[in-house]
Design a protein around this motif. Structure first.
Motif, PDB file in Angstrom:
ATOM      1  N   GLY A   2      20.075 -55.231   8.845  1.00 35.84           N
ATOM      2  CA  GLY A   2      21.050 -54.149   9.226  1.00 35.84           C
ATOM      3  C   GLY A   2      20.943 -54.001  10.313  1.00 35.84           C
ATOM      4  N   THR A   3      22.062 -53.439  11.344  1.00 35.13           N
ATOM      5  CA  THR A   3      22.156 -53.241  12.582  1.00 35.13           C
ATOM      6  C   THR A   3      21.407 -52.938  13.017  1.00 35.13           C
ATOM      7  N   THR A   4      19.844 -51.608  12.817  1.00 31.96           N
ATOM      8  CA  THR A   4      18.756 -52.136  13.257  1.00 31.96           C
ATOM      9  C   THR A   4      18.290 -51.682  12.681  1.00 31.96           C
ATOM     10  N   THR A   5      17.809 -52.148  11.622  1.00 31.62           N
ATOM     11  CA  THR A   5      16.518 -52.455  10.857  1.00 31.62           C
ATOM     12  C   THR A   5      16.959 -53.762   9.789  1.00 31.62           C
ATOM     13  N   VAL A   6      15.570 -54.192   9.573  1.00 32.83           N
ATOM     14  CA  VAL A   6      15.807 -56.539   8.451  1.00 32.83           C
ATOM     15  C   VAL A   6      14.919 -55.935   7.875  1.00 32.83           C
ATOM     16  N   THR A   7      15.102 -56.078   7.062  1.00 40.60           N
ATOM     17  CA  THR A   7      14.362 -55.455   5.547  1.00 40.60           C
ATOM     18  C   THR A   7      14.305 -57.346   4.680  1.00 40.60           C
ATOM     19  N   MET A   8      13.258 -57.719   4.178  1.00 35.15           N
ATOM     20  CA  MET A   8      12.965 -58.852   3.448  1.00 35.15           C
ATOM     21  C   MET A   8      12.243 -58.646   1.825  1.00 35.15           C
ATOM     22  N   VAL A   9      12.229 -59.306   1.166  1.00 31.94           N
ATOM     23  CA  VAL A   9      11.461 -59.310  -0.157  1.00 31.94           C
ATOM     24  C   VAL A   9      11.380 -61.204  -0.373  1.00 31.94           C
ATOM     25  N   LEU A  10       9.995 -61.404  -0.348  1.00 30.86           N
ATOM     26  CA  LEU A  10       9.680 -62.906  -1.317  1.00 30.86           C
ATOM     27  C   LEU A  10       9.133 -62.903  -2.358  1.00 30.86           C
ATOM     28  N   VAL A  11      10.518 -63.590  -3.151  1.00 30.01           N
ATOM     29  CA  VAL A  11      10.186 -63.156  -4.424  1.00 30.01           C
ATOM     30  C   VAL A  11      10.751 -64.436  -5.231  1.00 30.01           C
ATOM     31  N   ASP A  12       9.314 -64.416  -6.294  1.00 32.64           N
ATOM     32  CA  ASP A  12       9.111 -65.766  -7.001  1.00 32.64           C
ATOM     33  C   ASP A  12      10.416 -65.822  -7.723  1.00 32.64           C
ATOM     34  N   ILE A  18       7.644 -59.412  -6.679  1.00 26.14           N
ATOM     35  CA  ILE A  18       7.882 -59.821  -5.566  1.00 26.14           C
ATOM     36  C   ILE A  18       6.567 -60.507  -4.593  1.00 26.14           C
ATOM     37  N   LEU A  19       6.325 -61.064  -3.733  1.00 21.00           N
ATOM     38  CA  LEU A  19       5.504 -61.647  -3.467  1.00 21.00           C
ATOM     39  C   LEU A  19       5.005 -61.110  -1.932  1.00 21.00           C
ATOM     40  N   ALA A  20       5.463 -61.046  -1.582  1.00 20.34           N
ATOM     41  CA  ALA A  20       5.723 -59.647   0.182  1.00 20.34           C
ATOM     42  C   ALA A  20       6.721 -59.056   0.284  1.00 20.34           C
ATOM     43  N   LYS A  21       6.527 -58.121   1.352  1.00 23.50           N
ATOM     44  CA  LYS A  21       7.250 -57.680   1.738  1.00 23.50           C
ATOM     45  C   LYS A  21       7.318 -57.652   2.923  1.00 23.50           C
ATOM     46  N   GLY A  22       8.518 -57.020   4.315  1.00 27.06           N
ATOM     47  CA  GLY A  22       8.356 -57.155   5.642  1.00 27.06           C
ATOM     48  C   GLY A  22       9.617 -56.724   5.868  1.00 27.06           C
ATOM     49  N   GLU A  58      14.531 -64.267  16.597  1.00 32.46           N
ATOM     50  CA  GLU A  58      13.930 -63.578  16.925  1.00 32.46           C
ATOM     51  C   GLU A  58      13.762 -61.833  15.650  1.00 32.46           C
ATOM     52  N   THR A  59      14.230 -61.892  14.691  1.00 35.06           N
ATOM     53  CA  THR A  59      13.656 -61.455  13.883  1.00 35.06           C
ATOM     54  C   THR A  59      13.667 -61.776  12.681  1.00 35.06           C
ATOM     55  N   LEU A  60      14.197 -62.796  11.428  1.00 31.31           N
ATOM     56  CA  LEU A  60      14.192 -63.483  10.628  1.00 31.31           C
ATOM     57  C   LEU A  60      13.259 -64.700  10.374  1.00 31.31           C
ATOM     58  N   THR A  61      13.131 -65.232  11.730  1.00 30.68           N
ATOM     59  CA  THR A  61      11.976 -66.462  11.647  1.00 30.68           C
ATOM     60  C   THR A  61      10.914 -66.046  11.700  1.00 30.68           C
ATOM     61  N   PRO A  62      10.286 -64.563  12.310  1.00 25.37           N
ATOM     62  CA  PRO A  62       9.019 -64.135  12.098  1.00 25.37           C
ATOM     63  C   PRO A  62       8.689 -63.169  10.814  1.00 25.37           C
ATOM     64  N   ILE A  63      10.080 -63.052  10.238  1.00 28.49           N
ATOM     65  CA  ILE A  63       9.690 -62.384   9.164  1.00 28.49           C
ATOM     66  C   ILE A  63       9.693 -63.246   8.037  1.00 28.49           C
ATOM     67  N   ILE A  64       9.730 -64.573   8.337  1.00 23.00           N
ATOM     68  CA  ILE A  64       9.550 -64.571   7.022  1.00 23.00           C
ATOM     69  C   ILE A  64       8.413 -65.620   7.090  1.00 23.00           C
ATOM     70  N   ALA A  65       7.748 -65.733   8.119  1.00 24.69           N
ATOM     71  CA  ALA A  65       6.246 -66.454   8.801  1.00 24.69           C
ATOM     72  C   ALA A  65       5.305 -65.341   8.093  1.00 24.69           C
ATOM     73  N   ASN A  66       5.601 -64.488   8.328  1.00 24.08           N
ATOM     74  CA  ASN A  66       4.770 -63.434   7.905  1.00 24.08           C
ATOM     75  C   ASN A  66       4.006 -63.124   6.675  1.00 24.08           C
TER      76      ASN A  66
END
Length: 178
Positions: A2-12, A18-22, A58-66
């Motif tokens: 999103g322009t303001t917020t980026v949301t992700m889910v890690l899915v098997d 859903i393994l994790a959300k951030g 600055e955004t995707l990489t830290p979320i993926i790491a978490n």
């Protein structure tokens, strides 16, 4: 994305679990709160790289790491990435000229992008992981709304439905299978 917020889910993908959300704020925000100001910033010398780094590093990489930490997996195990973003965010992620999005005749530089790999964007995933971008329809109807329309199932229903994407900018889809 999103322009303001980026949301992700890690899915098997084998189990659908859903393994994790951030989520996180979009690091590009310091270059403008809206898509037009970010497009203008991207057209300045070095602008495309600054905006691409803000979203990838600055955004995707830290979320993926978490997400990987929370799920107890190595990022190299990520074999597919699916991204839904508005047209401007797609252009800035790829590092493509976004000026056509805001300039008459308002035709984006691309509608879809095939053959993109995680390694191309230096995303923390298997470098050969396919990155699928939900397709853009136009300058102000992007992959965020196409992904939402697909996921909502409006396209396969007899009854009329309304899908609303409200964010920094918003779109709506009203219809059914016809």
């Amino acid at each position: 994305i999103g322009t303001t917020t980026v949301t992700m889910v890690l899915v098997d993908m084998c189990s659908g679990k859903i393994l994790a959300k951030g989520s996180s704020g979009n690091g590009q925000i310091r270059y403008g709160a809206d898509v037009i100001n970010r497009i203008i910033e991207s057209s300045r010398p070095g602008g495309k790289k600054k905006l691409q780094d803000a979203i990838v590093k600055e955004t995707l990489t830290p979320i993926i790491a978490n997400l990987c930490k929370a799920a107890g997996i190595n990022a190299n195990s990520i074999l597919n990435l699916a991204i839904g973003a508005n047209t401007t965010m797609n252009h800035l992620l790829i590092g493509v000229d976004a000026d056509p999005v805001r300039m008459d005749p308002y035709i984006p530089s691309f509608f879809g992008w095939d053959g993109l790999l995680a390694g191309d964007l230096k995303l923390p995933a298997n470098p050969l992981a396919e990155v699928v971008l939900a397709p853009n329809i136009g300058s102000y109807v992007g992959g965020d709304i196409t992904a939402g329309t697909l996921a909502s199932g409006i396209w396969d229903k007899d009854e009329m439905s309304l899908f609303i994407d409200l964010g920094t900018n918003g779109e709506l889809v009203f219809g059914n299978r016809d």
